[in-house]
Design an enzyme around this catalytic site. Sequence first.
Site, short mmCIF file in Angstrom:
data_model
loop_
_atom_site.label_atom_id
_atom_site.label_comp_id
_atom_site.label_asym_id
_atom_site.label_seq_id
_atom_site.Cartn_x
_atom_site.Cartn_y
_atom_site.Cartn_z
N LYS A 22 -37.33 -83.97 3.03
CA LYS A 22 -36.17 -83.21 2.58
C LYS A 22 -35.83 -83.60 1.14
O LYS A 22 -35.63 -82.73 0.29
CB LYS A 22 -34.99 -83.52 3.52
CG LYS A 22 -33.82 -82.55 3.39
CD LYS A 22 -32.64 -82.97 4.28
CE LYS A 22 -32.88 -82.66 5.75
NZ LYS A 22 -31.82 -83.19 6.61
N ARG A 91 -27.37 -87.08 4.27
CA ARG A 91 -28.38 -86.48 5.16
C ARG A 91 -29.59 -87.40 5.27
O ARG A 91 -30.05 -87.96 4.28
CB ARG A 91 -28.83 -85.14 4.59
CG ARG A 91 -27.70 -84.31 4.05
CD ARG A 91 -28.18 -83.18 3.15
NE ARG A 91 -28.90 -82.13 3.86
CZ ARG A 91 -29.42 -81.08 3.25
NH1 ARG A 91 -29.34 -80.95 1.93
NH2 ARG A 91 -30.06 -80.17 3.95
N GLY A 100 -34.16 -86.52 16.45
CA GLY A 100 -33.77 -87.75 17.14
C GLY A 100 -33.12 -88.72 16.19
O GLY A 100 -32.58 -89.74 16.61
N MET A 102 -30.34 -89.49 12.88
CA MET A 102 -28.90 -89.22 12.89
C MET A 102 -28.52 -87.84 12.36
O MET A 102 -29.28 -87.18 11.68
CB MET A 102 -28.19 -90.28 12.08
CG MET A 102 -28.36 -90.08 10.61
SD MET A 102 -26.84 -90.58 9.82
CE MET A 102 -26.56 -89.17 8.84
N ARG A 337 -38.83 -76.41 3.62
CA ARG A 337 -39.97 -77.15 4.17
C ARG A 337 -41.00 -76.13 4.63
O ARG A 337 -40.69 -74.94 4.76
CB ARG A 337 -39.54 -78.04 5.34
CG ARG A 337 -38.91 -77.25 6.46
CD ARG A 337 -38.39 -78.15 7.55
NE ARG A 337 -37.49 -77.39 8.40
CZ ARG A 337 -36.63 -77.93 9.24
NH1 ARG A 337 -36.51 -79.24 9.34
NH2 ARG A 337 -35.87 -77.17 10.00
N HIS A 453 -63.85 -79.00 39.48
CA HIS A 453 -64.76 -77.86 39.45
C HIS A 453 -64.03 -76.61 39.00
O HIS A 453 -64.47 -75.89 38.11
CB HIS A 453 -65.37 -77.67 40.85
CG HIS A 453 -66.23 -76.45 40.97
ND1 HIS A 453 -65.76 -75.26 41.46
CD2 HIS A 453 -67.52 -76.23 40.60
CE1 HIS A 453 -66.74 -74.36 41.42
NE2 HIS A 453 -67.82 -74.94 40.91
N SER A 798 -80.90 -81.65 22.11
CA SER A 798 -79.51 -81.24 22.32
C SER A 798 -78.80 -82.38 23.04
O SER A 798 -79.18 -82.74 24.15
CB SER A 798 -79.47 -79.95 23.14
OG SER A 798 -78.13 -79.59 23.37
N ASN A 802 -71.75 -85.29 27.84
CA ASN A 802 -71.05 -85.68 29.06
C ASN A 802 -71.81 -86.80 29.76
O ASN A 802 -71.27 -87.88 30.03
CB ASN A 802 -70.88 -84.49 30.01
CG ASN A 802 -70.02 -83.40 29.39
OD1 ASN A 802 -69.22 -83.67 28.49
ND2 ASN A 802 -70.19 -82.19 29.85
N ASP A 803 -73.09 -86.53 30.04
CA ASP A 803 -73.90 -87.55 30.70
C ASP A 803 -74.11 -88.77 29.80
O ASP A 803 -74.07 -89.90 30.25
CB ASP A 803 -75.25 -86.98 31.14
CG ASP A 803 -75.15 -86.28 32.48
OD1 ASP A 803 -74.69 -86.94 33.44
OD2 ASP A 803 -75.49 -85.09 32.58
N CYS A 866 -74.29 -80.16 23.12
CA CYS A 866 -73.81 -79.12 24.03
C CYS A 866 -72.84 -79.68 25.07
O CYS A 866 -72.52 -79.02 26.03
CB CYS A 866 -74.99 -78.43 24.72
SG CYS A 866 -75.93 -79.52 25.78
N TYR A 886 -76.32 -77.82 14.85
CA TYR A 886 -75.43 -76.90 15.56
C TYR A 886 -74.59 -77.62 16.61
O TYR A 886 -74.92 -78.73 17.03
CB TYR A 886 -76.24 -75.76 16.21
CG TYR A 886 -77.11 -76.18 17.37
CD1 TYR A 886 -76.64 -76.11 18.69
CD2 TYR A 886 -78.41 -76.65 17.18
CE1 TYR A 886 -77.44 -76.49 19.76
CE2 TYR A 886 -79.21 -77.04 18.24
CZ TYR A 886 -78.72 -76.96 19.53
OH TYR A 886 -79.50 -77.34 20.58
P1 ADP Z 1 -30.82 -81.00 9.57
O1 ADP Z 1 -31.99 -81.82 9.18
O2 ADP Z 1 -30.32 -81.23 10.93
O3 ADP Z 1 -31.02 -79.55 9.21
P2 ADP Z 1 -29.23 -81.13 7.20
O4 ADP Z 1 -29.09 -82.38 6.42
O5 ADP Z 1 -30.14 -80.13 6.63
O6 ADP Z 1 -29.62 -81.54 8.65
O7 ADP Z 1 -27.77 -80.55 7.34
C1 ADP Z 1 -27.17 -79.97 8.46
C2 ADP Z 1 -26.42 -78.70 8.04
O8 ADP Z 1 -25.49 -78.99 7.02
C3 ADP Z 1 -27.36 -77.66 7.47
O9 ADP Z 1 -26.97 -76.39 7.88
C4 ADP Z 1 -27.20 -77.82 6.00
O10 ADP Z 1 -27.46 -76.63 5.31
C5 ADP Z 1 -25.74 -78.20 5.87
N1 ADP Z 1 -25.51 -78.99 4.69
C6 ADP Z 1 -26.09 -80.16 4.36
N2 ADP Z 1 -25.68 -80.59 3.15
C7 ADP Z 1 -24.82 -79.67 2.71
C8 ADP Z 1 -24.05 -79.53 1.50
N3 ADP Z 1 -24.13 -80.43 0.52
N4 ADP Z 1 -23.28 -78.45 1.36
C9 ADP Z 1 -23.21 -77.53 2.34
N5 ADP Z 1 -23.88 -77.59 3.49
C10 ADP Z 1 -24.69 -78.66 3.68
MG MG Z 2 -31.60 -78.86 7.58
MG MG Z 3 -76.20 -83.42 31.72
#
Ligand code: ADP
Ligand code: MG
Ligand code: MG
Length: 908
Positions: A22, A91, A100, A102, A337, A453, A798, A802-803, A866, A886
């Site tokens: 990011k 962020r 997963g 924050m 991204r 099978h 060839s 497997n074997d 094969c 091949y």
């Molecule tokens: P995620 O990885 O979960 O998308 P983000 O860091 O991209 O987390 O942010 C979560 C939401 O907050 C997104 O919709 C993002 O566009 C918005 N957001 C993040 N930073 C800003 C900012 N500086 N101004 C306005 N919206 C923001």
């Molecule tokens: Mg985002």
């Molecule tokens: Mg065989």
Amino acid sequence: MAKLVYSFTEGDGKNKKLLGGKGANLCEMTQIGINVPPGFVITTEACVEYLDGGQLPESLMAEVKAEIGDLEKATGKTFGSGDDPLLVSVRSGSALSMPGMMDTVLNLGLNPDTLEGLIRQTDDARFAYDAYRRFIQLFGKVALGIEDAHFDERFEAAKAAAGIVSETSFDADQLKAVSDEFLDVVREQAGREFPVDVIEQLELAIEAVFRSWMGKRAVDYRREFHITPEMANGTAVNICTMVFGNKGNDCATGVGFTRNPGTGDKEMFGEYLVNAQGEDVVAGIRTPKPLAEMESEMPTQYKQLVALRDTLESHYREVQDYEFTIEKGTLYCLQTRNGKMNAAASVKTSVEMFREELISRDEALLRIQPDLLEQLLHPALDVGNEAEPVALGLPASPGAASGKCVFDADIAERLGNEGEEIILVREETRPEDIHGFFAAKGILTSRGGKTSHAAVVARGMGKPCVAGAEGIVVDVAAREARIGEHIIREGDVITLDGGTGHVYLGAIPTIPAHFSGELAELLEWADETADLKVMANADTPEAAQTAREYGAMGIGLCRTERMFNASDRLPIVIDMILANNAEERKAALDRLLPIQRDDFIALFTEMAPFPVTVRLLDPPMHEFLPTEHDLLEQIDSLRTYRQVVRGRQSAIATLDHSVKLPEAFEELTEEHVNDALVRKERMLRKVRELWDVNPMLGHRGVRLGITYPDIYGMQIRAILEAAVACADKGIDIHPEIMVPQVITLQELGFVRQTADEIVAQLASETGKTINFSFGTMIETVRACTRAWHLAGIAEFFSFGTNDLTQATFSFSREDAENKFLPMYNERGILQDNPFEVLDTKGVGKLIKMAVKGGREQREDLRIGICGEQGGHPESIRFCHDVGLNYVSCSAPRVPVARLAAAQAKLAN
Ligand code: ADP
Ligand code: MG
Ligand code: MG
């Protein structure tokens, strides 16, 4: 000391390891002139240092403060005070996108002072308090570890007290009251006042983001997806000036894809909400509108958005997934991204980007994960389907199919021939069920794994299969199956998804397979690029036809025993096996010969002008007979039945002659029953005689061919007669005869001599000499060590991996996969399943030895593989690297292999 903080204007957009994905992209976008709110990135190195040392690196906050100073200059706002307070988002973001970790903290920098400033500046108290209460909750959760539930409880109570349903109906005073309640929650739960010092807020938030790297969900995720520290180590922190999409109707927020990720079409794709904050779009509180509507609703900004899309694509040259916010008419981009797409869209966008001269052909080829292509060759369940599966088994062969349940291969064959759509449902399948497979749209078993099978045969035929669905109890006699409380009778319709292992009741709509023009084009480029040729493992004309459609350049493995199993041949094969002497055996072989010849004619014709490699009979003969257990049971019932017949006869004899028996009582005589018994008993003796202690290492392959020379003789004659027949019709064919299980040159010499004799006989019978090539499987360890010698006779090798894998590891696949391999993988004793991914370290070493030996003897020796691994991209890479000519794999893997072969070449 290393620099720990980079402004968006200076960070290296290529350095995702240091800045996170990011952060790197925010820097890159800023530097190419896209309107990103000013901000800066704290490096992943700072994170690692924090996690190692338990405290923030010494210089970090000083660097952060300096950057904040720059932000103030750039925006004219002030952090922590004034009439135009600077608010930021904090962020997370590591080198690889990773759920997963924050949540993002928005609106950081609010405290009682700046709140007043914000109200004065915006003249919108409602907006300011809404931002404040969101900030308290998010910060409380992320930085102070307070669960959402505590805030939600107060929030709901406030709604109830005010008598409102939607939070958008709160007015400023009510939101102010909510903020006070929330500050109270913090006091109660965290045992401290909510921090008013904005630098302290920032510091706490940064530490919390760093710590989230080691949070349980993030750690689990990295383990699950094998993300090593080399790939991503620590998270970066992005500090970004807040922009607001919720300041009125000239504001909006949304997400977009530069092309449609479902179809690959080049169009504006995405959703937006007017007067909303970023999270609202994903949170689903309000229903967003498609981007197309923006064209009429906010025409100026829509034009800017189209320009943004074009800039992103021409810069990144890859489909982008982006976030944007419009504040008071100004468009900002907040993230971009590479877009995740399905297989069809990946192929289409890559080919079109080449045509648009955005990327080179090689880039297009390298961009697509070969494994994805298999998705495109099978019908899939409609994504909109909301049906609940009733059972789950192993996803053994991809694709979706609906049809009527049938529990027996004979009935399946009959109904299938009548045009019914059938799903064959069995506890497990055996070779004699093969005709049921041909007739079925899909196969479901309640026992057995991905290599059972059923699974292997279904994959070979490209039919969907769910295997080992243990929740299903199949009762063949009652012609029904039970799944939980459901009873499925013969003829009831079910749907399988062999890609997920789900089983559904009833018919669920499927989307047909789609071998698009773009895919065909991409694969042609692949063929032009690759050194390796891709052939197919195919045993029937139907499979050969599919293989050709998928671009196979010949058949690398035709297993003749599959032909023996068809229902019109098996009885003859059994006669051949039961033969008491050479004469009886010859009589059975004479009946098989024309059948095999016709098979080969069909196969050669289908594949012309490409080569067809026919492997002579390989499995031990008892595989064509019923099991000892089944036979004993049948013999037992026959004996009982004989008693019944005897009893009936003596009953009739003692009865008054005037008793008239109904015609239905026309009975089998004792003689009939005796005949059946004799045959079954003979079969049982044969089964016991043929029994191998270890069938895998037993009487099979060329060993069978040498002890029963007429069997190989018949097969070779069938191949060569078929060749003559095709040549007569002017078909350009290239038959290849391949001998399995070879360990020594003398074995090859023996079979080669048989072939030469037949060629001579045919020449005198027909006046024609047939060209064929003669080669060997390399699937024993000894063959690898004696490759130099074997190449004295063999014109091609060839690798039967497997074997060869079984022989190298000295364990059998079935035992390994069912008993200890999963644990070996889990404990890291073995990295992969060597039957799926070629073991390049061990088996690979033998392969290299054999390649070297073989080519020293015969420079132009053709060498291929094969085994099942021949369709696996990593294994294909190895095959390329060691100089094979091949790979041969099942038809549905052919496109995967073609692309992987090109990628292997491009990787060098
Ligand atoms: P995620 O990885 O979960 O998308 P983000 O860091 O991209 O987390 O942010 C979560 C939401 O907050 C997104 O919709 C993002 O566009 C918005 N957001 C993040 N930073 C800003 C900012 N500086 N101004 C306005 N919206 C923001
Ligand atoms: Mg985002
Ligand atoms: Mg065989």
